[in-house]
Write an enzyme that holds these catalytic residues in place. Structure first.
Site, mmCIF file in Angstrom:
data_model
loop_
_atom_site.group_PDB
_atom_site.id
_atom_site.type_symbol
_atom_site.label_atom_id
_atom_site.label_comp_id
_atom_site.label_asym_id
_atom_site.label_seq_id
_atom_site.Cartn_x
_atom_site.Cartn_y
_atom_site.Cartn_z
ATOM 1 N N ASP A 1 0.781 -1.112 -0.034
ATOM 2 C CA ASP A 1 -0.117 0.220 0.011
ATOM 3 C C ASP A 1 0.850 1.430 0.081
ATOM 4 O OD1 ASP A 1 -1.783 2.002 0.334
ATOM 5 O OD2 ASP A 1 -2.889 0.820 2.094
ATOM 6 N N GLY B 1 -1.863 -4.900 -2.502
ATOM 7 C CA GLY B 1 -2.019 -3.460 -2.265
ATOM 8 C C GLY B 1 -3.100 -3.021 -1.214
ATOM 9 N N HIS B 2 -3.604 -1.869 -1.498
ATOM 10 C CA HIS B 2 -4.546 -0.979 -0.501
ATOM 11 C C HIS B 2 -5.818 -1.727 -0.323
ATOM 12 C CE1 HIS B 2 -5.808 2.790 1.076
ATOM 13 N NE2 HIS B 2 -6.784 2.834 0.236
ATOM 14 N N PHE B 3 -6.238 -2.196 -1.302
ATOM 15 C CA PHE B 3 -7.644 -2.799 -1.184
ATOM 16 C C PHE B 3 -7.382 -4.369 -1.189
ATOM 17 C CE2 PHE B 3 -9.053 1.124 -2.750
ATOM 18 C CZ PHE B 3 -10.176 1.315 -1.815
#
Length: 324
Positions: free
Chosen positions: A274, A300-302
């Site tokens: 992220d 990653g972020h999600f």
């Protein structure tokens, strides 16, 4: 002969449609029928001080509740896998914040888009629903909203599940550069530097940066978000929230004290790639919480997009252990 067969087919079709319509008419809420079971997701709205808050709800309300708090630029849609897979065992509720998802988008002149105000709205929503004992799952914006709920009513929080939901300065990554410039001096230039975040490519990057396989990311995620950030006033309200995020950092010491004082059961399921909230943010929780169920994923972020099945199984085990 052909006309007779056609007429008979139409008669059968109309009869079938009439039967189906009768079933639907007599079933006021087909989502809660015994046939569909508790894992059916209901899509509802509640009026909170004149604002329609959209939310997804699933599971038996007699079971332990998990409140799913979404991030930017998302909505309750980001928790669709959690809702579908955990509803047999838990009561799940995922609201869309004002200005997000399918909730109303009040004019920024009439609704103050700050994290304090959004948290107040979500707290009122939960109280209206008579939800006063619950775990929170927090991601991105869900963290400042969730920690406000927790510090206001620590007795209500049964556990915290954080998926890249940050509470430490060391958890702020390089992607905050342009937003930090906005904090120093909000003007047309610093606002303009952030406008690419609202483009389709910018939103797609948020979902796909750091993933192992881009094909695991549902394109509906960033496409739906693009439609929503293209609504009237959406850019303004999101810039207001970008600017207000600096006030979350001022509250980090308060949230960390809450963690030290209350020692809530804590599950960390973190995407280490992220750009906004790197793994250092996950590690920082260990300073304040003695017992942490710590899980890092190469995504990653999600993180739910790529590693949803693994994360949801972790949530299930974590929540089940709370019952023991």
């Amino acid at each position: 002969m052909k006309k007779s067969i056609l007429a008979l087919s139409l008669l059968i079709l109309l009869s079938s449609c009439k039967e189906n319509l009768t079933v639907i008419k007599n079933n006021k809420n087909p989502l809660t029928t015994q046939a569909n079971g508790n894992n059916a997701i209901a899509y509802r709205k509640a009026n909170v001080n004149g604002i329609n808050i959209a939310y997804r709800e699933a599971g038996n309300p007699d079971n332990p509740t998990i409140v799913l708090l979404h991030g930017y630029p998302a909505s309750s849609f980001q928790y669709r896998k959690v809702l579908a897979q955990l509803a047999n065992d838990y009561h799940l509720i995922a609201p869309d914040y004002p200005g997000f998802g399918n909730s109303d988008v009040p004019d920024p002149k009439e609704y103050n888009y700050t994290f304090d105000n959004i948290a107040t709205t979500i707290n009122t929503f939960l109280e209206q629903k008579k939800i006063v004992s619950y775990a929170i799952m927090i991601q991105d914006y869900g963290a400042p909203i969730g920690f406000r709920l927790a510090t206001a009513h620590p007795e209500r929080i049964t556990a915290i599940i954080t998926q890249n939901g940050n509470a430490y300065e060391e958890g702020l990554g390089d992607a905050w550069k342009d937003i930090k410039a906005l904090w120093l001096n909000r003007n047309k230039q610093t606002e303009a530097a952030l406008l690419p975040a609202f483009s389709l490519e910018g939103l797609k990057w948020q979902y796909t940066h750091g993933v192992r396989n881009i094909e695991t990311v549902d394109p509906d995620t960033y496409t739906l978000d693009y439609l929503r950030v293209s609504k009237p006033n959406a850019h303004t309200l999101n810039l207001d929230l970008f600017y207000d995020y600096q006030n979350n950092i001022k509250l980090y010491p308060k949230w960390q004290q809450y963690l030290r004082d209350n020692q809530p059961p804590l599950l960390i399921v973190w995407g280490k790639n992220d750009a906004f909230f790197p793994e250092s943010g996950a590690q920082a929780f260990k300073k304040d919480v003695k017992n942490v169920d710590y899980n890092i994923y190469d995504t990653g972020h999600f993180a739910l997009e790529e590693d949803g099945s693994l994360i949801i199984e972790k949530i299930r085990n974590f929540m089940n252990n709370l019952k023991k």
